[in-house]
Design a protein around this motif. Sequence first.
Motif, mmCIF file in Angstrom:
data_model
loop_
_atom_site.group_PDB
_atom_site.id
_atom_site.type_symbol
_atom_site.label_atom_id
_atom_site.label_comp_id
_atom_site.label_asym_id
_atom_site.label_seq_id
_atom_site.Cartn_x
_atom_site.Cartn_y
_atom_site.Cartn_z
ATOM 1 N N TYR A 35 0.818 -1.180 0.232
ATOM 2 C CA TYR A 35 0.079 0.160 -0.176
ATOM 3 C C TYR A 35 0.516 1.824 0.387
ATOM 4 C CZ TYR A 35 -3.616 3.650 1.347
ATOM 5 O OH TYR A 35 -4.085 4.581 1.581
ATOM 6 N N ARG A 40 -0.335 3.307 -3.206
ATOM 7 C CA ARG A 40 -0.430 4.912 -2.528
ATOM 8 C C ARG A 40 0.285 6.269 -3.460
ATOM 9 N NH1 ARG A 40 1.289 7.357 2.439
ATOM 10 N NH2 ARG A 40 0.107 9.557 2.933
ATOM 11 N N PRO A 41 2.013 5.924 -3.868
ATOM 12 C CA PRO A 41 2.319 6.451 -4.842
ATOM 13 C C PRO A 41 1.383 7.022 -6.294
ATOM 14 C CG PRO A 41 3.576 5.648 -4.167
ATOM 15 C CD PRO A 41 2.156 5.012 -3.540
ATOM 16 N N GLN A 42 0.849 5.609 -6.924
ATOM 17 C CA GLN A 42 0.047 5.480 -7.867
ATOM 18 C C GLN A 42 -0.813 6.788 -8.213
ATOM 19 O OE1 GLN A 42 1.480 4.595 -10.451
ATOM 20 N NE2 GLN A 42 -0.918 5.088 -11.875
ATOM 21 N N GLN A 43 -2.208 5.897 -6.685
ATOM 22 C CA GLN A 43 -3.430 7.132 -6.473
ATOM 23 C C GLN A 43 -3.007 8.248 -6.663
ATOM 24 O OE1 GLN A 43 -4.421 5.733 -2.660
ATOM 25 N NE2 GLN A 43 -5.957 3.497 -4.183
ATOM 26 N N LYS A 44 -1.815 8.324 -5.793
ATOM 27 C CA LYS A 44 -0.995 10.453 -6.394
ATOM 28 C C LYS A 44 -0.842 11.014 -7.495
ATOM 29 C CE LYS A 44 2.009 13.173 -3.374
ATOM 30 N NZ LYS A 44 3.135 13.179 -2.004
ATOM 31 N N ARG A 45 -0.309 10.220 -8.035
ATOM 32 C CA ARG A 45 0.595 10.097 -9.184
ATOM 33 C C ARG A 45 -0.798 10.630 -10.229
ATOM 34 N NH1 ARG A 45 4.773 7.023 -8.630
ATOM 35 N NH2 ARG A 45 3.833 5.477 -9.765
ATOM 36 N N GLU A 46 -2.033 9.280 -10.775
ATOM 37 C CA GLU A 46 -2.588 9.887 -10.464
ATOM 38 C C GLU A 46 -4.026 10.827 -10.566
ATOM 39 O OE1 GLU A 46 -5.783 8.961 -14.090
ATOM 40 O OE2 GLU A 46 -3.972 7.840 -13.755
ATOM 41 N N LYS A 47 -4.798 11.326 -9.408
ATOM 42 C CA LYS A 47 -4.758 12.378 -9.280
ATOM 43 C C LYS A 47 -3.885 13.660 -9.528
ATOM 44 C CE LYS A 47 -6.001 14.635 -5.012
ATOM 45 N NZ LYS A 47 -6.456 14.354 -3.797
ATOM 46 N N GLN A 48 -2.933 13.341 -9.477
ATOM 47 C CA GLN A 48 -2.211 15.030 -10.332
ATOM 48 C C GLN A 48 -2.365 14.954 -11.384
ATOM 49 O OE1 GLN A 48 2.295 13.947 -9.145
ATOM 50 N NE2 GLN A 48 2.059 15.222 -6.924
ATOM 51 N N ARG A 49 -2.407 13.185 -12.540
ATOM 52 C CA ARG A 49 -2.628 14.032 -13.930
ATOM 53 C C ARG A 49 -3.967 14.545 -14.499
ATOM 54 N NH1 ARG A 49 -4.435 11.045 -17.415
ATOM 55 N NH2 ARG A 49 -3.960 10.436 -19.487
#
Length: 103
Positions: A35, A40-49
């Motif tokens: 997690y 968690r880092p992937q979710q953060k990158r997707e949110k920024q994108r």
Amino acid sequence: MMAILLLAAQNAPAANPFGGFGMILPLLGIFLVFYFFIIRPQQKREKQRKAMIAAVAKSDRVITAGGIHGIVTQVQESSVLVDVGGVKLRVEKNSLANVVNKQ
């Protein structure tokens, strides 16, 4: 008789200090590692994108997922019109890889 008791004591299973929770504890540890280091880092990158795509505006320099560089000339709900050296291309917002600079 003493030998039988010693053999029985050696073959007895060791007492688990955590009970049944001791078997689940390593699995929980693995899940937490996945997690915090992967999910968690992937979710953060997707949110920024998604925020970057939502904020794209006219005259922004963009790069598409295919590597095409251009300037946004028109923004619609789900697509943008990109000027590439005099040629205008309509691309989906989801295919934008990066906004090079905001103008």
